[in-house]
Write a protein that holds these residues in place. Sequence first.
Motif, mmCIF file in Angstrom:
data_model
loop_
_atom_site.group_PDB
_atom_site.id
_atom_site.type_symbol
_atom_site.label_atom_id
_atom_site.label_comp_id
_atom_site.label_asym_id
_atom_site.label_seq_id
_atom_site.Cartn_x
_atom_site.Cartn_y
_atom_site.Cartn_z
ATOM 1 N N ALA A 71 -23.661 -92.159 1.025
ATOM 2 C CA ALA A 71 -22.914 -93.099 1.857
ATOM 3 C C ALA A 71 -23.551 -93.321 3.221
ATOM 4 N N HIS A 72 -24.386 -92.372 3.661
ATOM 5 C CA HIS A 72 -24.976 -92.454 5.000
ATOM 6 C C HIS A 72 -26.465 -92.138 4.909
ATOM 7 N N PRO A 73 -27.256 -93.046 4.355
ATOM 8 C CA PRO A 73 -28.681 -92.774 4.133
ATOM 9 C C PRO A 73 -29.399 -92.391 5.425
ATOM 10 N N GLY A 74 -30.211 -91.357 5.313
ATOM 11 C CA GLY A 74 -31.021 -90.925 6.441
ATOM 12 C C GLY A 74 -30.333 -90.005 7.421
ATOM 13 N N ARG A 75 -29.031 -89.800 7.278
ATOM 14 C CA ARG A 75 -28.315 -88.978 8.258
ATOM 15 C C ARG A 75 -28.081 -87.549 7.763
ATOM 16 N N PHE A 76 -27.897 -87.376 6.454
ATOM 17 C CA PHE A 76 -27.533 -86.063 5.937
ATOM 18 C C PHE A 76 -28.467 -85.617 4.817
ATOM 19 N N GLY A 77 -28.654 -84.302 4.731
ATOM 20 C CA GLY A 77 -29.267 -83.644 3.588
ATOM 21 C C GLY A 77 -28.355 -82.510 3.167
ATOM 22 N N VAL A 78 -28.687 -81.859 2.060
ATOM 23 C CA VAL A 78 -27.803 -80.833 1.502
ATOM 24 C C VAL A 78 -28.600 -79.585 1.145
ATOM 25 N N MET A 79 -28.087 -78.433 1.549
ATOM 26 C CA MET A 79 -28.500 -77.150 0.986
ATOM 27 C C MET A 79 -27.424 -76.791 -0.024
ATOM 28 N N GLY A 80 -27.679 -77.079 -1.297
ATOM 29 C CA GLY A 80 -26.634 -77.051 -2.296
ATOM 30 C C GLY A 80 -26.342 -75.674 -2.864
ATOM 31 N N LEU A 81 -25.283 -75.635 -3.657
ATOM 32 C CA LEU A 81 -24.826 -74.389 -4.277
ATOM 33 C C LEU A 81 -25.312 -74.299 -5.720
ATOM 34 N N VAL A 82 -25.572 -73.088 -6.167
ATOM 35 C CA VAL A 82 -25.958 -72.822 -7.536
ATOM 36 C C VAL A 82 -25.480 -71.413 -7.887
ATOM 37 N N ASP A 83 -25.190 -71.184 -9.145
ATOM 38 C CA ASP A 83 -24.880 -69.827 -9.584
ATOM 39 C C ASP A 83 -26.212 -69.104 -9.775
ATOM 40 N N PRO A 84 -26.528 -68.131 -8.917
ATOM 41 C CA PRO A 84 -27.855 -67.520 -8.989
ATOM 42 C C PRO A 84 -28.093 -66.671 -10.224
ATOM 43 N N THR A 85 -27.022 -66.346 -10.943
ATOM 44 C CA THR A 85 -27.185 -65.457 -12.095
ATOM 45 C C THR A 85 -27.046 -66.176 -13.437
ATOM 46 N N ALA A 86 -26.796 -67.479 -13.419
ATOM 47 C CA ALA A 86 -26.649 -68.215 -14.673
ATOM 48 C C ALA A 86 -28.001 -68.363 -15.362
ATOM 49 N N GLU A 87 -27.991 -68.347 -16.680
ATOM 50 C CA GLU A 87 -29.236 -68.422 -17.430
ATOM 51 C C GLU A 87 -29.971 -69.728 -17.197
ATOM 52 N N GLU A 88 -29.225 -70.817 -16.951
ATOM 53 C CA GLU A 88 -29.861 -72.115 -16.775
ATOM 54 C C GLU A 88 -30.397 -72.350 -15.365
ATOM 55 N N THR A 89 -30.118 -71.422 -14.441
ATOM 56 C CA THR A 89 -30.480 -71.653 -13.042
ATOM 57 C C THR A 89 -31.980 -71.814 -12.808
ATOM 58 N N PRO A 90 -32.863 -71.012 -13.390
ATOM 59 C CA PRO A 90 -34.293 -71.247 -13.152
ATOM 60 C C PRO A 90 -34.740 -72.658 -13.515
ATOM 61 N N GLY A 91 -34.201 -73.203 -14.593
ATOM 62 C CA GLY A 91 -34.525 -74.577 -14.963
ATOM 63 C C GLY A 91 -33.995 -75.573 -13.959
ATOM 64 N N LEU A 92 -32.800 -75.324 -13.432
ATOM 65 C CA LEU A 92 -32.248 -76.194 -12.398
ATOM 66 C C LEU A 92 -33.106 -76.164 -11.139
ATOM 67 N N ILE A 93 -33.550 -74.989 -10.750
ATOM 68 C CA ILE A 93 -34.354 -74.859 -9.538
ATOM 69 C C ILE A 93 -35.672 -75.617 -9.682
ATOM 70 N N ALA A 94 -36.243 -75.641 -10.880
ATOM 71 C CA ALA A 94 -37.518 -76.325 -11.093
ATOM 72 C C ALA A 94 -37.425 -77.808 -10.765
ATOM 73 N N ARG A 95 -36.252 -78.395 -10.912
ATOM 74 C CA ARG A 95 -36.085 -79.826 -10.617
ATOM 75 C C ARG A 95 -35.050 -80.073 -9.512
ATOM 76 N N TRP A 96 -34.740 -79.047 -8.750
ATOM 77 C CA TRP A 96 -33.650 -79.084 -7.774
ATOM 78 C C TRP A 96 -33.812 -80.206 -6.753
ATOM 79 N N ARG A 97 -35.007 -80.346 -6.212
ATOM 80 C CA ARG A 97 -35.207 -81.304 -5.119
ATOM 81 C C ARG A 97 -35.447 -82.727 -5.622
ATOM 82 N N SER A 98 -35.362 -82.952 -6.933
ATOM 83 C CA SER A 98 -35.465 -84.319 -7.439
ATOM 84 C C SER A 98 -34.183 -85.107 -7.193
#
Length: 280
Positions: A71-98
């Motif tokens: 809604a506000h391009p250029g003003r905000f970024g996000v340090m997002g949440l993830v479950d660090p112990t979930a099995e799928e998390t490494p795969g999510l991290i590989a494409r996290w910043r996309s």
Amino acid sequence: MSVVDTQIHFRPADSPDRPADPTVHTGLGDEPFGPERFLPMMDGCGVDRAVIVPPGFSPANNDYALECVAAHPGRFGVMGLVDPTAEETPGLIARWRSEPGMLGVRGSVTELGRARWSSDEAAERFWAASAEHRVPVAVMAADALDYVDELLARHPSLPLSVDHLGLPRIGAEWSDAWYRQIEALARRPRLVLRLSTLPARSREPFPFADTHPLARHAYETFGPERLLWGTDHTQTLGRRRATYCEELRLVSEGLDFLSAGEREAILGGNALRYLEWPGG
């Protein structure tokens, strides 16, 4: 010069399609806080960008934060949440910043934060993936700086930032142990400190002189190039300790040991470089 606030908590208004999450603590209780309140503060004080930081490794829902980015391009970024112990998390991290607007991950390595993990061993997959893919991770580490040191010994390439200079929780007294731990951590070259919440901790009005020795020690041990300015403003607002502009002025005016160039770096340049924020 770009001014970047590297820590602000948002909470949407409670609604039938988005009920309030009781795990989300912004410092304002159940009171909503989002761009409609925060953007006028940013504009009034000359802050160009801000990083939305959901609190802790609570349930991993980043929808509202990413809606604010869209809604506000250029003003905000996000340090997002993830479950660090979930099995799928490494795969999510590989494409996290996309994901547009996603800058990294936010979590907690406090005793309470780690108690939410299924195991330390399961979390190792998350730390390894973040190090491999150079995904910045911001952590709450109150009373857990020894864990941070051990973590970076295992994953020295992990781009890690520690909230609030690694100080104890707001309201708790800081001790000499903090000074020694910060000195020990300075040898970890990928670690940066977030210079935040000092006005909320101060017992004095602006320029919050009783907290200047903390900022100076961080400056002398880490150097100005490894400090990121942030406010966590809802914590200060909830305690009625300082205005948003005063939190900015702590660095832009109040810390007399900083040069003009160092102020610019701490207030924004370091964050744009560390987070590799597009357009920065």
